[in-house]
Design a protein around this motif. Structure first.
Motif, short mmCIF file in Angstrom:
data_model
loop_
_atom_site.label_atom_id
_atom_site.label_comp_id
_atom_site.label_asym_id
_atom_site.label_seq_id
_atom_site.Cartn_x
_atom_site.Cartn_y
_atom_site.Cartn_z
N ARG A 24 0.83 -1.22 0.00
CA ARG A 24 0.00 0.00 0.00
C ARG A 24 0.86 1.26 0.00
O ARG A 24 0.47 2.28 -0.57
CB ARG A 24 -0.97 -0.02 1.17
CG ARG A 24 -2.07 -1.04 0.93
CD ARG A 24 -3.00 -1.12 2.11
NE ARG A 24 -3.99 -2.16 1.86
CZ ARG A 24 -5.26 -2.07 2.20
NH1 ARG A 24 -5.72 -0.99 2.81
NH2 ARG A 24 -6.10 -3.06 1.95
N ARG A 85 0.57 8.76 6.87
CA ARG A 85 -0.53 8.85 7.85
C ARG A 85 -1.89 8.71 7.15
O ARG A 85 -2.82 8.11 7.70
CB ARG A 85 -0.47 10.18 8.61
CG ARG A 85 0.83 10.43 9.35
CD ARG A 85 0.86 10.08 10.79
NE ARG A 85 -0.26 10.47 11.60
CZ ARG A 85 -0.41 10.03 12.85
NH1 ARG A 85 0.47 9.18 13.37
NH2 ARG A 85 -1.42 10.41 13.58
N GLU A 86 -1.98 9.27 5.95
CA GLU A 86 -3.24 9.16 5.18
C GLU A 86 -3.53 7.71 4.80
O GLU A 86 -4.67 7.24 4.90
CB GLU A 86 -3.09 9.98 3.90
CG GLU A 86 -4.17 10.99 3.67
CD GLU A 86 -3.86 11.81 2.44
OE1 GLU A 86 -3.34 12.92 2.64
OE2 GLU A 86 -4.10 11.32 1.31
N ILE A 87 -2.50 7.01 4.34
CA ILE A 87 -2.65 5.61 3.92
C ILE A 87 -2.98 4.72 5.13
O ILE A 87 -3.73 3.75 5.02
CB ILE A 87 -1.37 5.13 3.18
CG1 ILE A 87 -1.16 5.94 1.89
CG2 ILE A 87 -1.42 3.63 2.88
CD1 ILE A 87 0.24 5.83 1.29
N GLY A 89 -4.69 5.71 7.95
CA GLY A 89 -6.03 5.99 8.48
C GLY A 89 -5.98 6.42 9.94
O GLY A 89 -4.93 6.35 10.58
N ALA A 96 -11.50 5.41 10.88
CA ALA A 96 -10.58 5.39 9.74
C ALA A 96 -11.36 5.33 8.42
O ALA A 96 -12.35 4.60 8.30
CB ALA A 96 -9.64 4.20 9.86
N THR A 100 -8.33 2.51 4.01
CA THR A 100 -7.06 2.72 4.72
C THR A 100 -6.64 1.41 5.40
O THR A 100 -7.47 0.52 5.61
CB THR A 100 -7.18 3.85 5.77
OG1 THR A 100 -8.19 3.49 6.72
CG2 THR A 100 -7.54 5.18 5.12
N ARG A 102 -5.80 0.84 8.50
CA ARG A 102 -6.46 0.61 9.78
C ARG A 102 -7.93 0.24 9.60
O ARG A 102 -8.44 -0.64 10.31
CB ARG A 102 -6.27 1.82 10.69
CG ARG A 102 -4.84 1.87 11.27
CD ARG A 102 -4.53 3.19 11.89
NE ARG A 102 -3.33 3.16 12.74
CZ ARG A 102 -2.77 4.24 13.28
NH1 ARG A 102 -3.29 5.44 13.06
NH2 ARG A 102 -1.70 4.13 14.03
#
Ligand code: CDP
Ligand code: MG
Length: 137
Positions: A24, A85-87, A89, A96, A100, A102
């Motif tokens: 990811r 951080r975006e990927i 979640g 989340a 993502t 999480r």
């Protein structure tokens, strides 16, 4: 170019999603600049999360983080800190965003699969916590 530290936590290693998590990051154009598997002691985990030492979850979090092996990596790319951080979640998988890491794999707010530095300042503490300059390529 920015560098951030990410950790696949003991729950992620146990759930066999090491490859999935790395994929990811890589598929979004981020590059793995260093990577290894380590088992932290309780004290290692306490030192890593020292910023949270007054928080009610500090004891439980540091026991969890030292209960089994983790995969630590340095991730490099433009705005790597916020993109990782975006990927990942939100901290609580219930909050989340869909798709993502999480949202897809975490079981609860503590056992949330993955860590990512939250600022340049954190990254500059967290990267050398695990890697020497020679190990980052
Ligand atoms: O990891 P992140 O930066 O999203 O969250 P944090 O607020 O820096 O908290 C660090 C870690 O502590 C989280 O990833 C969770 O594993 C754990 N935590 C927890 O167990 N209970 C909370 N209420 C908040 C965080
Ligand atoms: Mg954090």
């Amino acid at each position: 170019m920015e560098r951030t530290l990410s950790i696949i936590k003991p729950d992620g290693v146990k759930k066999n999603v090491i490859g999935e998590v790395i994929k990811r990051f890589e598929e979004k154009g981020l590059r793995i600049a260093a990577l290894k598997m380590v088992k932290m002691s309780k004290d290692d985990a306490k030192g890593f999360y020292i910023v949270h030492k007054e928080r009610p979850f500090y004891e439980s979090l540091t026991s969890f983080m030292s209960e089994g092996p983790v995969v630590v990596m340095v991730i490099e790319g433009e705005n790597a800190i916020s993109r990782v951080r975006e990927i990942m979640g939100a901290t609580n998988p219930k909050d989340a965003a869909p798709g993502t890491i999480r949202a897809d794999f975490a079981s609860d707010i503590e056992h949330n699969i993955v860590h990512g530095s939250d600022s340049k300042e954190s990254a500059s503490y967290e990267i050398p916590y695990f890697f020497s300059a020679l190990e980052i390529k």
